[in-house]
Design a protein around this motif. Structure first.
Motif, PDB file in Angstrom:
ATOM      1  N   THR A 171       0.836  -1.209   0.000  1.00 15.91           N
ATOM      2  CA  THR A 171       0.000   0.000   0.000  1.00 15.91           C
ATOM      3  C   THR A 171       0.866   1.254   0.000  1.00 15.91           C
ATOM      4  O   THR A 171       0.571   2.224  -0.705  1.00 15.91           O
ATOM      5  CB  THR A 171      -0.923   0.000   1.230  1.00 15.91           C
ATOM      6  N   GLY A 172       1.941   1.241   0.771  1.00 12.57           N
ATOM      7  CA  GLY A 172       2.839   2.387   0.795  1.00 12.57           C
ATOM      8  C   GLY A 172       3.509   2.613  -0.542  1.00 12.57           C
ATOM      9  O   GLY A 172       3.641   3.760  -0.994  1.00 12.57           O
ATOM     10  N   ALA A 173       3.936   1.536  -1.196  1.00 13.64           N
ATOM     11  CA  ALA A 173       4.606   1.670  -2.489  1.00 13.64           C
ATOM     12  C   ALA A 173       3.672   2.211  -3.558  1.00 13.64           C
ATOM     13  O   ALA A 173       4.122   2.826  -4.533  1.00 13.64           O
ATOM     14  CB  ALA A 173       5.171   0.320  -2.918  1.00 13.64           C
ATOM     15  N   MET A 174       2.371   1.988  -3.391  1.00 10.63           N
ATOM     16  CA  MET A 174       1.384   2.474  -4.368  1.00 10.63           C
ATOM     17  C   MET A 174       0.812   3.831  -3.977  1.00 10.63           C
ATOM     18  O   MET A 174      -0.120   4.328  -4.621  1.00 10.63           O
ATOM     19  CB  MET A 174       0.256   1.445  -4.498  1.00 10.63           C
ATOM     20  N   ASN A 175       1.381   4.459  -2.945  1.00  8.28           N
ATOM     21  CA  ASN A 175       0.873   5.733  -2.430  1.00  8.28           C
ATOM     22  C   ASN A 175       1.391   6.895  -3.292  1.00  8.28           C
ATOM     23  O   ASN A 175       2.216   7.700  -2.856  1.00  8.28           O
ATOM     24  CB  ASN A 175       1.327   5.887  -0.971  1.00  8.28           C
ATOM     25  N   SER A 176       0.891   6.962  -4.519  1.00  9.75           N
ATOM     26  CA  SER A 176       1.391   7.960  -5.474  1.00  9.75           C
ATOM     27  C   SER A 176       1.121   9.387  -5.030  1.00  9.75           C
ATOM     28  O   SER A 176       1.827  10.311  -5.435  1.00  9.75           O
ATOM     29  CB  SER A 176       0.768   7.717  -6.854  1.00  9.75           C
ATOM     30  N   GLY A 177       0.115   9.577  -4.178  1.00 12.34           N
ATOM     31  CA  GLY A 177      -0.182  10.906  -3.671  1.00 12.34           C
ATOM     32  C   GLY A 177       0.616  11.274  -2.434  1.00 12.34           C
ATOM     33  O   GLY A 177       0.464  12.371  -1.891  1.00 12.34           O
ATOM     34  N   PHE A 178       1.486  10.369  -1.983  1.00 14.49           N
ATOM     35  CA  PHE A 178       2.334  10.586  -0.804  1.00 14.49           C
ATOM     36  C   PHE A 178       1.506  11.029   0.410  1.00 14.49           C
ATOM     37  O   PHE A 178       1.852  11.972   1.116  1.00 14.49           O
ATOM     38  CB  PHE A 178       3.446  11.595  -1.115  1.00 14.49           C
ATOM     39  N   ASP A 179       0.409  10.308   0.629  1.00 11.40           N
ATOM     40  CA  ASP A 179      -0.482  10.581   1.757  1.00 11.40           C
ATOM     41  C   ASP A 179       0.238  10.200   3.059  1.00 11.40           C
ATOM     42  O   ASP A 179       0.617   9.042   3.247  1.00 11.40           O
ATOM     43  CB  ASP A 179      -1.751   9.758   1.593  1.00 11.40           C
ATOM     44  N   PRO A 180       0.427  11.138   3.991  1.00 14.96           N
ATOM     45  CA  PRO A 180       1.130  10.826   5.252  1.00 14.96           C
ATOM     46  C   PRO A 180       0.463   9.718   6.054  1.00 14.96           C
ATOM     47  O   PRO A 180       1.147   8.954   6.734  1.00 14.96           O
ATOM     48  CB  PRO A 180       1.094  12.159   6.010  1.00 14.96           C
ATOM     49  N   ALA A 181      -0.860   9.620   6.001  1.00 16.60           N
ATOM     50  CA  ALA A 181      -1.564   8.582   6.759  1.00 16.60           C
ATOM     51  C   ALA A 181      -1.205   7.189   6.246  1.00 16.60           C
ATOM     52  O   ALA A 181      -1.093   6.241   7.031  1.00 16.60           O
ATOM     53  CB  ALA A 181      -3.076   8.804   6.671  1.00 16.60           C
ATOM     54  N   VAL A 182      -1.023   7.057   4.943  1.00 13.82           N
ATOM     55  CA  VAL A 182      -0.631   5.763   4.367  1.00 13.82           C
ATOM     56  C   VAL A 182       0.796   5.433   4.771  1.00 13.82           C
ATOM     57  O   VAL A 182       1.112   4.294   5.163  1.00 13.82           O
ATOM     58  CB  VAL A 182      -0.772   5.790   2.833  1.00 13.82           C
ATOM     59  N   PHE A 183       1.687   6.417   4.706  1.00  9.00           N
ATOM     60  CA  PHE A 183       3.073   6.176   5.093  1.00  9.00           C
ATOM     61  C   PHE A 183       3.201   5.887   6.596  1.00  9.00           C
ATOM     62  O   PHE A 183       4.141   5.209   7.017  1.00  9.00           O
ATOM     63  CB  PHE A 183       3.949   7.368   4.718  1.00  9.00           C
ATOM     64  N   ALA A 184       2.267   6.382   7.395  1.00 12.41           N
ATOM     65  CA  ALA A 184       2.310   6.074   8.821  1.00 12.41           C
ATOM     66  C   ALA A 184       2.166   4.574   9.053  1.00 12.41           C
ATOM     67  O   ALA A 184       2.802   4.002   9.950  1.00 12.41           O
ATOM     68  CB  ALA A 184       1.202   6.833   9.551  1.00 12.41           C
ATOM     69  N   LEU A 185       1.349   3.917   8.222  1.00 10.27           N
ATOM     70  CA  LEU A 185       1.179   2.464   8.327  1.00 10.27           C
ATOM     71  C   LEU A 185       2.447   1.731   7.905  1.00 10.27           C
ATOM     72  O   LEU A 185       2.883   0.785   8.578  1.00 10.27           O
ATOM     73  CB  LEU A 185       0.000   2.015   7.463  1.00 10.27           C
ATOM     74  N   SER A 186       3.050   2.153   6.807  1.00 10.14           N
ATOM     75  CA  SER A 186       4.284   1.485   6.370  1.00 10.14           C
ATOM     76  C   SER A 186       5.441   1.809   7.315  1.00 10.14           C
ATOM     77  O   SER A 186       6.325   0.967   7.528  1.00 10.14           O
ATOM     78  CB  SER A 186       4.630   1.873   4.924  1.00 10.14           C
TER      79      SER A 186
END
Length: 398
Positions: A171-186
């Protein structure tokens, strides 16, 4: 389907395909594109895709025109570093060679064959008191986790943790919008993985073995700790989900075709089923490549710097090589599928997976449950665009 009118060499644009179509029935999309526009930009995903087997082969093996290095994606951020999957040439080779010893043929004979039989018997034994189950959850997932723990040389808290790590990384690798909430999970997954790896390093230094982590930390000139961690993560990010889905797909194919299952039982040619399962529904459907220098392909020009998707899931159904590719058929004439990749980035674990499934899992599973049948009351649904497999595998064991 629309095509730019400015110049014939521009890449045509497919505005008909939706994300839902790619998730639910990508085979139909790719069948149409192979026929009408095999090199095309799918508007819904904003990427040029290659769908013909010859073109995907070229993109994976022609290092003059295609490469993998790309610092613009979210992958480096999600994995906490730049993995060997995003490197080429000597840099990629050095990091690949750091773990290649694990996959040597002598370890398959001396170590992995017995380990795979042991983990298979452990996973299958958990089914003995059941009459009806979902094999994706009760067999394919735990077996994939056990298999990967041994090969990588790690001990997560439980099997579910491996899948949660993999999902967070993907999910983090596919986070093309660089959403901080997604990166928090990774980020949280990275912290957990790093602690797990570091805890195991001391063990492997005192107890050298053929696992990936042990091979890397005991090398004469080991990689930096950051790269050891990062490259273990790329193994987790693909292998545990990929193995679960490929195992589920292969069992489903056999249960749908009892004559083929009987042939495997009578001939002991489980390798035919394993290979056909990998071809029929590639667990990783598409892989990114970057155009290193402009190239003309099928009458259109791929511009330098463009990120393209090489769709092995479509290549494995190319009618130029496969008759009735939508069917699971172990009797096909031998022709290499592209599921585990080609060229410098070919998956190192492909042969280990084949040994797990062909030599251990399939013969033992159907010996223990010779009357296993698919549950006719529950349909098996496949989902996923990048990673694809059955969402469940309901069966009667007896």
């Amino acid at each position: 389907m629309t095509e730019p009118s400015a110049a014939r060499h521009e890449v045509p644009v497919d505005s008909d395909t939706t994300l839902e179509m790619l998730d639910r029935d990508p085979a139909s999309v790719y069948r149409r594109l192979r026929r009408e526009a095999p090199v095309v930009r799918i508007e819904a995903i904003g990427r040029i895709v290659l769908t013909k087997a010859d073109d995907t082969y070229l993109a994976k093996t022609d290092s003059q025109h295609f490469h993998s290095s790309d610092s613009r994606t979210a992958m480096e951020r999600a994995f906490g570093g730049n993995t060997l999957m995003r490197k080429d040439g000597p840099a990629h080779l050095d990091e690949r060679n750091a773990m290649v010893e694990t996959f040597h043929a002598r370890h398959i004979c001396d170590t992995w064959r017995a380990r795979f039989q042991a983990v298979t018997e452990l996973a299958v034994s958990a089914l003995r008191d059941q009459t009806r189950t979902d094999l994706r959850q009760t067999l394919a997932a735990p077996l994939s986790a056990l298999y990967l723990q041994h090969v990588l040389g790690i001990q997560p808290d439980d099997q579910d943790q491996l899948f949660s790590w993999a999902n967070a990384l993907i999910t983090g690798a596919m986070n093309s919008g660089f959403d901080p909430a997604v990166f928090a999970l990774s980020d949280r997954a990275n912290d957990e993985m790093n602690r797990c790896f570091d805890r195991m390093i001391d063990f492997h230094r005192e107890n050298p073995n053929p696992s990936v982590l042990s091979v890397m930390v005991n090398a004469p000139n080991p990689l930096s700790l950051s790269q050891i961690r990062t490259n273990l993560k790329i193994c987790i990010g693909g292998a545990v989900v990929e193995s679960r889905d490929a195992i589920s797909t292969t069992i489903h194919g056999l249960l749908r075709n009892p004559d083929q299952l009987n042939h495997c039982i009578e001939s002991d040619r489980w390798d035919l089923a394993c290979e056909e399962g990998l071809r029929w529904v590639a667990p990783i459907q598409a892989s990114p490549r970057i155009v290193a220098s402009e190239i003309a392909l099928r009458g259109v020009t791929l511009p330098k710097g463009e990120t393209i998707l090489v769709v092995q899931g479509s290549a494995n159904h190319d009618e130029d090589y496969w008759q009735d590719p939508h069917l699971f058929n172990i009797y096909r004439p031998l022709s290499a599928n592209q599921t585990f990749g080609l060229g410098p980035h070919r998956c190192m674990g492909g042969d280990l997976y084949r040994r797990l499934v062909s030599d251990a899992l399939l013969p033992y599973l159907f010996r223990c449950f010779p009357n296993m049948q698919a549950d006719p009351s529950r349909a098996v649904e496949f989902r996923g665009f990048a990673f694809r497999g059955p969402t469940s595998l309901p069966v009667f064991l007896r």
